[in-house]
Design an enzyme around this catalytic site. Sequence first.
Site, PDB file in Angstrom:
ATOM      1  CB  SER A  52      90.433  70.298  20.742  1.00  0.00           C
ATOM      2  OG  SER A  52      91.380  69.556  21.462  1.00  0.00           O
TER       3      SER A  52
HETATM    4  N1  SAH Z   1      90.862  66.403  25.004  1.00  0.00           N
HETATM    5  C1  SAH Z   1      91.027  67.664  25.694  1.00  0.00           C
HETATM    6  C2  SAH Z   1      92.084  68.531  25.039  1.00  0.00           C
HETATM    7  C3  SAH Z   1      93.260  68.583  25.903  1.00  0.00           C
HETATM    8  S1  SAH Z   1      94.705  69.462  25.429  1.00  0.00           S
HETATM    9  C4  SAH Z   1      89.708  68.393  25.833  1.00  0.00           C
HETATM   10  O1  SAH Z   1      88.682  67.910  25.325  1.00  0.00           O
HETATM   11  O2  SAH Z   1      89.669  69.427  26.513  1.00  0.00           O
HETATM   12  C5  SAH Z   1      95.870  68.157  25.579  1.00  0.00           C
HETATM   13  C6  SAH Z   1      96.071  67.577  26.948  1.00  0.00           C
HETATM   14  O3  SAH Z   1      97.036  66.533  26.833  1.00  0.00           O
HETATM   15  C7  SAH Z   1      96.623  68.546  27.978  1.00  0.00           C
HETATM   16  O4  SAH Z   1      95.760  68.616  29.073  1.00  0.00           O
HETATM   17  C8  SAH Z   1      97.978  67.937  28.357  1.00  0.00           C
HETATM   18  O5  SAH Z   1      98.314  68.116  29.725  1.00  0.00           O
HETATM   19  C9  SAH Z   1      97.755  66.476  28.036  1.00  0.00           C
HETATM   20  N2  SAH Z   1      98.956  65.681  27.821  1.00  0.00           N
HETATM   21  C10 SAH Z   1     100.104  66.035  27.186  1.00  0.00           C
HETATM   22  N3  SAH Z   1     100.974  65.007  27.185  1.00  0.00           N
HETATM   23  C11 SAH Z   1     100.360  63.971  27.822  1.00  0.00           C
HETATM   24  C12 SAH Z   1     100.738  62.627  28.139  1.00  0.00           C
HETATM   25  N4  SAH Z   1     101.933  62.117  27.805  1.00  0.00           N
HETATM   26  N5  SAH Z   1      99.861  61.845  28.800  1.00  0.00           N
HETATM   27  C13 SAH Z   1      98.630  62.331  29.156  1.00  0.00           C
HETATM   28  N6  SAH Z   1      98.216  63.585  28.886  1.00  0.00           N
HETATM   29  C14 SAH Z   1      99.070  64.395  28.224  1.00  0.00           C
END
Ligand code: SAH
Length: 204
Positions: A52
């Site tokens: 993000s």
């Molecule tokens: N917090 C992260 C940002 C990740 S982007 C960072 O600091 O880098 C969002 C993430 O959510 C992705 O990796 C995606 O695979 C995950 N995601 C999407 N749906 C999800 C779910 N139902 N359960 C767990 N993870 C999920």
Amino acid sequence: MVADQLRPRGVADERVLAAMGALPREAFVSDANRRFAYADEALPIDAGQTISQPVMVAKMTEHLAVRPGDRILEIGTGSGYQAAILAWLGAHVTTLERQAELIPTARARIDALDLGSVEIREADGSVGDASGAPWDGIIVTAAAPSIPDELREQLADGGRLVIPVGTRDRQLLTVVTRKGDEWLEETDGYCVFVPLIGAAGFDG
Ligand code: SAH
């Protein structure tokens, strides 16, 4: 990043600013993206996902109001950066990721920084983690179509849920605070996250 992006956008919590100043965001992106690590934007990671934008990480962390020792559930581990910030602030973090391939990299990055308490598990986090409830805070770092009831129920009294709610293209950053059997909702502007995919999220 702290001086040029976070303070001017109103991030005022000195502990959040200290965490973001202390932890190298560059350690959570690929070699190819390292020179953009402090740009004011989300960056691609593996599996078509993103780390993000820094100001969004800061705002969401500020809204969670983490105190040392809090038990925090993160949904969407991604690169591991947000989980690392929460651990730096003294939280006991459980973070759930549905894309298994992202987990070993996030694990290695967090371990390399010697950050205390971060458990990473492969799961559909759209329904939270009832086994660890109640949580002092829940942070969803993916876009949800609505606020899952399971997440409201898994909050401790006084606990906060920070979640982007909207369409796949655009969301409102939403903060839910539980007061007994009431859930107060506030919003803090628009944001754009990759979709939360799962039982209480969007279809895959
Ligand atoms: N917090 C992260 C940002 C990740 S982007 C960072 O600091 O880098 C969002 C993430 O959510 C992705 O990796 C995606 O695979 C995950 N995601 C999407 N749906 C999800 C779910 N139902 N359960 C767990 N993870 C999920």
